[in-house]
Design a protein around this motif. Structure first.
Motif, PDB file in Angstrom:
ATOM      1  N   GLU A  40      11.252 -19.499 -36.509  1.00 11.09           N
ATOM      2  CA  GLU A  40       9.919 -19.683 -35.831  1.00 11.09           C
ATOM      3  C   GLU A  40       9.470 -21.039 -35.998  1.00 11.09           C
ATOM      4  O   GLU A  40       8.633 -21.691 -35.095  1.00 11.09           O
ATOM      5  CB  GLU A  40       8.872 -18.762 -36.336  1.00 11.09           C
ATOM      6  N   SER A  41       9.752 -21.741 -37.190  1.00 13.12           N
ATOM      7  CA  SER A  41       9.431 -22.948 -37.335  1.00 13.12           C
ATOM      8  C   SER A  41       9.722 -24.165 -36.757  1.00 13.12           C
ATOM      9  O   SER A  41       9.654 -25.285 -36.610  1.00 13.12           O
ATOM     10  CB  SER A  41       9.678 -23.289 -38.846  1.00 13.12           C
ATOM     11  N   LEU A  42      11.119 -23.816 -35.898  1.00 11.36           N
ATOM     12  CA  LEU A  42      11.615 -24.787 -34.947  1.00 11.36           C
ATOM     13  C   LEU A  42      10.820 -24.965 -33.820  1.00 11.36           C
ATOM     14  O   LEU A  42      11.092 -25.849 -33.179  1.00 11.36           O
ATOM     15  CB  LEU A  42      12.949 -24.140 -34.773  1.00 11.36           C
ATOM     16  N   ARG A  43       9.968 -23.968 -33.701  1.00 12.03           N
ATOM     17  CA  ARG A  43       9.285 -24.124 -32.335  1.00 12.03           C
ATOM     18  C   ARG A  43       8.345 -25.346 -32.551  1.00 12.03           C
ATOM     19  O   ARG A  43       7.622 -25.947 -31.593  1.00 12.03           O
ATOM     20  CB  ARG A  43       8.211 -23.027 -32.045  1.00 12.03           C
ATOM     21  N   THR A  44       7.878 -25.923 -33.778  1.00 16.50           N
ATOM     22  CA  THR A  44       7.192 -27.233 -33.629  1.00 16.50           C
ATOM     23  C   THR A  44       7.858 -28.451 -33.246  1.00 16.50           C
ATOM     24  O   THR A  44       7.051 -29.478 -32.690  1.00 16.50           O
ATOM     25  CB  THR A  44       6.823 -27.584 -34.831  1.00 16.50           C
ATOM     26  N   LYS A  45       9.245 -28.301 -32.834  1.00 13.15           N
ATOM     27  CA  LYS A  45      10.046 -29.344 -32.303  1.00 13.15           C
ATOM     28  C   LYS A  45      10.807 -29.118 -30.944  1.00 13.15           C
ATOM     29  O   LYS A  45      10.878 -29.931 -30.033  1.00 13.15           O
ATOM     30  CB  LYS A  45      10.719 -30.156 -33.337  1.00 13.15           C
ATOM     31  N   PHE A  46      11.143 -27.809 -30.876  1.00 10.84           N
ATOM     32  CA  PHE A  46      11.811 -27.607 -29.748  1.00 10.84           C
ATOM     33  C   PHE A  46      11.235 -26.262 -29.044  1.00 10.84           C
ATOM     34  O   PHE A  46      10.547 -25.484 -29.382  1.00 10.84           O
ATOM     35  CB  PHE A  46      13.283 -27.225 -30.356  1.00 10.84           C
ATOM     36  N   ARG A  47      11.897 -26.216 -27.777  1.00 17.69           N
ATOM     37  CA  ARG A  47      11.503 -25.000 -26.915  1.00 17.69           C
ATOM     38  C   ARG A  47      12.591 -23.985 -27.370  1.00 17.69           C
ATOM     39  O   ARG A  47      13.812 -24.082 -27.314  1.00 17.69           O
ATOM     40  CB  ARG A  47      11.744 -25.138 -25.792  1.00 17.69           C
ATOM     41  N   VAL A  48      12.195 -22.775 -28.147  1.00 16.92           N
ATOM     42  CA  VAL A  48      12.933 -22.008 -28.535  1.00 16.92           C
ATOM     43  C   VAL A  48      13.010 -20.450 -27.904  1.00 16.92           C
ATOM     44  O   VAL A  48      12.109 -20.193 -27.511  1.00 16.92           O
ATOM     45  CB  VAL A  48      12.573 -21.705 -29.963  1.00 16.92           C
ATOM     46  N   LYS A  49      14.465 -20.169 -27.559  1.00 21.01           N
ATOM     47  CA  LYS A  49      14.504 -18.921 -27.062  1.00 21.01           C
ATOM     48  C   LYS A  49      14.926 -17.701 -27.961  1.00 21.01           C
ATOM     49  O   LYS A  49      16.207 -18.127 -28.551  1.00 21.01           O
ATOM     50  CB  LYS A  49      15.437 -18.920 -25.681  1.00 21.01           C
ATOM     51  N   GLN A  50      14.600 -16.672 -28.182  1.00 21.79           N
ATOM     52  CA  GLN A  50      15.140 -15.660 -29.281  1.00 21.79           C
ATOM     53  C   GLN A  50      15.509 -14.409 -28.653  1.00 21.79           C
ATOM     54  O   GLN A  50      14.885 -14.109 -27.638  1.00 21.79           O
ATOM     55  CB  GLN A  50      14.166 -15.508 -30.435  1.00 21.79           C
ATOM     56  N   VAL A  51      16.444 -13.990 -29.200  1.00 20.68           N
ATOM     57  CA  VAL A  51      17.219 -12.566 -28.824  1.00 20.68           C
ATOM     58  C   VAL A  51      17.077 -11.681 -30.069  1.00 20.68           C
ATOM     59  O   VAL A  51      17.602 -11.941 -30.988  1.00 20.68           O
ATOM     60  CB  VAL A  51      18.626 -12.757 -28.203  1.00 20.68           C
ATOM     61  N   ASN A  52      16.516 -10.318 -29.755  1.00 19.83           N
ATOM     62  CA  ASN A  52      16.584  -9.315 -30.926  1.00 19.83           C
ATOM     63  C   ASN A  52      17.971  -8.582 -30.824  1.00 19.83           C
ATOM     64  O   ASN A  52      18.162  -7.830 -29.792  1.00 19.83           O
ATOM     65  CB  ASN A  52      15.434  -8.656 -30.595  1.00 19.83           C
ATOM     66  N   HIS A  53      18.760  -8.931 -31.714  1.00 22.21           N
ATOM     67  CA  HIS A  53      20.249  -8.231 -31.672  1.00 22.21           C
ATOM     68  C   HIS A  53      19.989  -6.553 -31.892  1.00 22.21           C
ATOM     69  O   HIS A  53      20.888  -6.063 -31.697  1.00 22.21           O
ATOM     70  CB  HIS A  53      21.067  -9.134 -32.635  1.00 22.21           C
ATOM     71  N   SER A  54      18.939  -6.272 -32.414  1.00 25.47           N
ATOM     72  CA  SER A  54      18.980  -4.785 -32.586  1.00 25.47           C
ATOM     73  C   SER A  54      18.889  -4.138 -31.272  1.00 25.47           C
ATOM     74  O   SER A  54      18.956  -2.712 -31.134  1.00 25.47           O
ATOM     75  CB  SER A  54      17.788  -4.337 -33.576  1.00 25.47           C
TER      76      SER A  54
END
Length: 325
Positions: A228-242
């Protein structure tokens, strides 16, 4: 259906048989042409860069003297293969064996193939890993319009369970860990390169990732709160592997593919990787992943070229002598 490139003859442009059939003189010519491509193998002084050198060979190993600084040197002087005791043909054969082993090769197997001691094979393999790792040293990947995938793979620190069930503890708890468990973090650019590093936890890798991924990159991660802390510098896309392996264009399949190959190298070849050298093995597998669809002759030239561009290893030159002292 078209044939896979690695199954074709184009993927086989060098062989162990071809290297071992070389004379020592021919093997030296191969090494010199890779080290000094600008002069087609003619020697260039490693100290001052002057290309006017005299042949002062007195034994099996070629030796030259620079006309400018008067320094004597051999083709391996100032490289990772400096101070060698094996023949240059054995070193070239070792590189062929190393690049042909898709999931890596153990020092025991290398020693058997070359008929050298385990110590010699172990040091030689690490020198080639050092050469491979140098290719991405300090590299920044990604950029505007590009995508990278970030993920971590925990390894090491195995806690053997007690024999009796009532004596066993929950090995997942931090209190029952031995402190040797590490995480290999992989940053993979789609259609690009791979950067790896080793940390005690994924949390500790965030600053490293920010420093090695260019601004404007889209970063794909899994659902771990660490990212989540990467959002301060990048546009982050996350996938829930569950829930899914990929969702809404977000996935980390390329990073997972890298970890799959590294697991097979660990379990199938090395059986155990010490956390002291884990960084080197991770960099090796990153190199193999990035160049896996290239002819083995190109890989041979690339690795030998990296060997010639790196100075003698600080860690593995005179290692056994230092330990004895």
């Amino acid at each position: 259906m078209s044939q896979h490139f690695l199954l074709s003859s184009a993927a086989r442009t060098i062989s162990l048989k071809a290297v071992m059939s070389l004379t020592d003189a021919d093997a030296w010519k191969v090494f010199q042409r890779i080290r000094w491509p600008e002069t087609d193998g003619a020697p260039v002084c490693p100290k001052c860069g002057h290309d006017r050198c005299y042949d002062v060979t007195r034994g099996a190993t070629p030796r030259f003297r620079c006309a400018a600084c008067r320094k004597d040197f051999s083709p391996t002087s100032g490289t990772l293969f400096a101070y060698h005791k094996l023949s240059i043909r054995d070193y070239l054969a070792a590189v062929v064996l190393f690049v042909n082993a898709v999931k890596g090769i153990s020092a025991l197997q290398m020693g058997r193939d070359l008929d050298v001691s385990y110590k010699a094979a172990w040091v030689l393999c690490h020198k080639m890993r050092e050469a491979m790792a140098s290719e991405m040293k300090g590299a920044v990947i990604g950029g505007e319009g590009k995508t990278v995938e970030v993920d971590g793979m925990y390894t090491g620190g195995h806690i053997r369970p007690e024999n009796r069930k009532e004596d066993r503890v929950d090995r997942r708890l931090a209190a029952n860990q031995n402190g040797k468990r590490k995480v290999v973090v992989a940053i993979r650019e789609r259609d690009g390169r791979t950067v790896t590093a080793v940390f005690p936890s994924e949390d500790a890798s965030v600053d490293f990732i920010k420093g090695r991924v260019a601004k404007g990159t889209v970063v794909h991660t899994d659902e771990a709160a660490t990212w989540e802390s990467l959002r301060t510098k990048f546009r982050v896309k996350q996938v829930n592997h569950s829930i899914a392996y990929s969702h809404d264009d977000a996935c980390t399949n390329m990073a997972e593919s890298f970890f799959s190959r590294m697991r097979r190298a660990e379990w199938g070849q090395h059986h155990k990787i010490s956390d002291v050298y884990l960084n080197r093995y991770a960099a090796e597998m990153g190199f193999r992943e990035d160049h896996r669809r290239q002819p083995n002759g190109s890989l041979f030239n690339r690795v030998v070229g990296l060997v010639t561009k790196n100075a003698p290893s600080v860690d593995f030159t005179g290692r056994w002598q230092r330990k004895a002292a």
